[in-house]
Design a protein around this motif. Structure first.
Motif, PDB file in Angstrom:
ATOM      1  N   THR A 175      29.073  -6.088 -40.023  1.00  0.00           N
ATOM      2  CA  THR A 175      29.946  -5.308 -39.159  1.00  0.00           C
ATOM      3  C   THR A 175      29.241  -5.124 -37.828  1.00  0.00           C
ATOM      4  O   THR A 175      28.079  -4.701 -37.791  1.00  0.00           O
ATOM      5  CB  THR A 175      30.272  -3.930 -39.757  1.00  0.00           C
ATOM      6  N   THR A 176      29.912  -5.473 -36.744  1.00  0.00           N
ATOM      7  CA  THR A 176      29.344  -5.294 -35.404  1.00  0.00           C
ATOM      8  C   THR A 176      30.064  -4.139 -34.713  1.00  0.00           C
ATOM      9  O   THR A 176      31.299  -4.058 -34.736  1.00  0.00           O
ATOM     10  CB  THR A 176      29.479  -6.574 -34.569  1.00  0.00           C
ATOM     11  N   VAL A 177      29.289  -3.255 -34.137  1.00  0.00           N
ATOM     12  CA  VAL A 177      29.815  -2.084 -33.442  1.00  0.00           C
ATOM     13  C   VAL A 177      29.292  -2.117 -32.007  1.00  0.00           C
ATOM     14  O   VAL A 177      28.083  -2.264 -31.787  1.00  0.00           O
ATOM     15  CB  VAL A 177      29.379  -0.769 -34.130  1.00  0.00           C
TER      16      VAL A 177
ATOM     17  N   GLU B 249      32.562   4.504 -28.297  1.00  0.00           N
ATOM     18  CA  GLU B 249      32.647   3.287 -29.099  1.00  0.00           C
ATOM     19  C   GLU B 249      33.725   2.388 -28.519  1.00  0.00           C
ATOM     20  O   GLU B 249      34.883   2.788 -28.353  1.00  0.00           O
ATOM     21  CB  GLU B 249      32.963   3.616 -30.557  1.00  0.00           C
TER      22      GLU B 249
ATOM     23  N   ARG C  33      34.744  -2.540 -32.957  1.00  0.00           N
ATOM     24  CA  ARG C  33      33.958  -3.053 -34.087  1.00  0.00           C
ATOM     25  C   ARG C  33      34.698  -4.202 -34.748  1.00  0.00           C
ATOM     26  O   ARG C  33      35.928  -4.240 -34.762  1.00  0.00           O
ATOM     27  CB  ARG C  33      33.622  -1.944 -35.092  1.00  0.00           C
ATOM     28  N   GLU C  34      33.925  -5.146 -35.260  1.00  0.00           N
ATOM     29  CA  GLU C  34      34.477  -6.338 -35.896  1.00  0.00           C
ATOM     30  C   GLU C  34      33.693  -6.643 -37.169  1.00  0.00           C
ATOM     31  O   GLU C  34      32.538  -6.227 -37.318  1.00  0.00           O
ATOM     32  CB  GLU C  34      34.417  -7.549 -34.958  1.00  0.00           C
ATOM     33  N   SER C  35      34.330  -7.399 -38.072  1.00  0.00           N
ATOM     34  CA  SER C  35      33.685  -7.819 -39.323  1.00  0.00           C
ATOM     35  C   SER C  35      33.387  -9.312 -39.258  1.00  0.00           C
ATOM     36  O   SER C  35      34.102 -10.073 -38.604  1.00  0.00           O
ATOM     37  CB  SER C  35      34.577  -7.512 -40.523  1.00  0.00           C
TER      38      SER C  35
ATOM     39  N   TYR D 256      25.281  -4.641 -38.272  1.00  0.00           N
ATOM     40  CA  TYR D 256      24.939  -4.063 -39.575  1.00  0.00           C
ATOM     41  C   TYR D 256      25.202  -5.079 -40.682  1.00  0.00           C
ATOM     42  O   TYR D 256      26.266  -5.705 -40.718  1.00  0.00           O
ATOM     43  CB  TYR D 256      25.777  -2.809 -39.855  1.00  0.00           C
TER      44      TYR D 256
ATOM     45  N   ASP E 272      28.226  -2.012 -44.359  1.00  0.00           N
ATOM     46  CA  ASP E 272      29.017  -1.023 -43.629  1.00  0.00           C
ATOM     47  C   ASP E 272      28.126  -0.150 -42.759  1.00  0.00           C
ATOM     48  O   ASP E 272      27.051   0.284 -43.197  1.00  0.00           O
ATOM     49  CB  ASP E 272      29.794  -0.139 -44.603  1.00  0.00           C
ATOM     50  N   PRO E 273      28.548   0.154 -41.530  1.00  0.00           N
ATOM     51  CA  PRO E 273      27.760   1.029 -40.665  1.00  0.00           C
ATOM     52  C   PRO E 273      27.921   2.486 -41.076  1.00  0.00           C
ATOM     53  O   PRO E 273      28.901   2.856 -41.746  1.00  0.00           O
ATOM     54  CB  PRO E 273      28.369   0.778 -39.283  1.00  0.00           C
TER      55      PRO E 273
ATOM     56  N   PRO F 107      26.914   5.380 -35.763  1.00  0.00           N
ATOM     57  CA  PRO F 107      26.079   4.186 -35.561  1.00  0.00           C
ATOM     58  C   PRO F 107      25.010   4.425 -34.494  1.00  0.00           C
ATOM     59  O   PRO F 107      25.295   4.981 -33.426  1.00  0.00           O
ATOM     60  CB  PRO F 107      27.087   3.122 -35.099  1.00  0.00           C
TER      61      PRO F 107
ATOM     62  N   HIS G 153      20.006  -4.800 -33.090  1.00  0.00           N
ATOM     63  CA  HIS G 153      20.718  -4.203 -31.966  1.00  0.00           C
ATOM     64  C   HIS G 153      20.326  -4.911 -30.676  1.00  0.00           C
ATOM     65  O   HIS G 153      19.185  -5.327 -30.499  1.00  0.00           O
ATOM     66  CB  HIS G 153      20.444  -2.695 -31.859  1.00  0.00           C
TER      67      HIS G 153
END
Length: 343
Positions: free
Chosen positions: A256-258, A278, A281-283, A314, A317-318, A322, A330
């Motif tokens: 997961t990217t935030v 924020e 976010r993507e998976s 991450y 799951d974040p 975050p 990061h």
């Protein structure tokens, strides 16, 4: 030359076929079954190592050696005289040498396959490596069976199971004393344990090698580069980046990217986050050794100079809040965000 025994004749051709080709059948069956178990993820942890050990470090070499030496070794015809020309034209190796060659050839095969995968542009990961190892083992085992079948039954390389059984019985049940039997059993257990430890050490991934690699790139002259980042952003207007993630965790991983934009205050070596927005976010799901690109578009609303744009990656799951400290990886970029009207 090995001759058919009375026991073999009594049990008919089926047992003779198993004696002469059973080892190749077992190699083929184990390669296909073990490959399926490893690739499908049915076995994990220590069991995966135990299954993959023979598959990687013995069976490929055994199949190749069986194809190179399909015959029994020359034995002088059994009468102690000089080897005949016919025997010399039928090369073979003893079973101790065959096992040693199988181990050595397997290592060489793995190195050559790794080099071939690298030259082909494929990642050196579990799935492609196991796939090509299974394919090579199957082809070599089938070729060895064909070459062995072309020989006369008495000339074919055959595992001396009866001799091994007699030797094992003589060293244990029929040993001269209980002490000798116990020592022989202890020695056999020690050898098996040493081989198992070697397989674990070679096949098991080291814990320190598990990691995720990430990079933030931009497009320049049609190419993705790690530079020329847009640092002057406008509120309400999107800015685009490319995130590259590569999985070296040793297993398939869901990422997961935030993306967050932070107003921070620096005090010496410490940095305090005063405000955070924020941006999305993507998976992303990657197999072990896989590498993928993900488009990142940010539309900031937070205004100010020296704002910290962070892409948090991450493995899993974040958390609810975050942060860079909790992220697997990061990436940081310092930007200025001005109002849309330029004020």
């Amino acid at each position: 030359m090995r001759r058919a025994t009375a026991t073999e004749n009594a049990h008919g051709p089926a047992r003779g076929f198993l004696r002469e080709f059973g080892d190749l059948g077992a190699v083929l069956a184990y390669a296909l079954t073990g490959g399926f178990l490893v690739l499908s993820g049915v076995v994990e942890g220590p069991m995966r190592v135990l299954v993959a050990g023979p598959l990687l470090f013995f069976l490929p070499g055994y199949a190749v050696v069986a194809a190179l030496f399909p015959a029994e070794p020359p034995d002088g015809g059994g009468d102690g005289t000089v080897l005949s020309a016919a025997v010399l034209r039928r090369p073979g190796v003893e079973w101790v040498e065959r096992v040693a060659l199988s181990l050595a050839v397997s290592v060489v095969v793995l190195v050559l396959l790794a080099l071939a995968l690298s030259l082909a542009g494929s990642s050196f990961a579990t799935a492609p490596l196991v796939t090509v190892v299974v394919a090579l083992t199957a082809v070599a085992a089938l070729a060895a069976g064909g070459l062995r079948a072309r020989l006369a039954p008495g000339d074919r390389a055959t595992a001396p199971v009866d001799r091994w059984h007699d030797e094992a019985r003589a060293a244990t049940v029929d040993a001269g004393s209980g002490v000798d039997a116990a020592l022989n059993v202890a020695l056999a257990v020690a050898v098996v344990a040493a081989v198992a430890a070697l397989a674990v050490g070679l096949a098991a991934p080291q814990s320190g090698e598990a990691y995720t690699e990430a990079a933030l790139l931009t497009e320049s002259d049609g190419k993705l580069v790690a530079g020329d980042y847009p640092t002057d952003l406008t509120a309400g207007e999107p800015a685009s980046f490319t995130l590259v993630v590569e999985n070296h965790e040793g297993a398939a991983t869901d990422y997961t990217t935030v993306v967050v934009l932070q107003r921070v205050q620096t005090d010496g070596e410490s940095v305090s986050v005063l405000e955070q927005q924020e941006l999305g976010r993507e998976s992303l799901s990657l197999g072990d050794g896989e590498r993928a690109q993900q488009a990142v578009s940010v539309t900031p609303d937070l205004l100010g100079e020296d704002l910290r744009l962070r892409v948090l990656v991450y493995a899993g799951d974040p958390p609810a809040e975050p942060t860079g400290a909790s992220a697997t990886e990061h990436l940081t970029l310092w930007v200025d965000v001005s109002p849309a009207d330029g004020a």
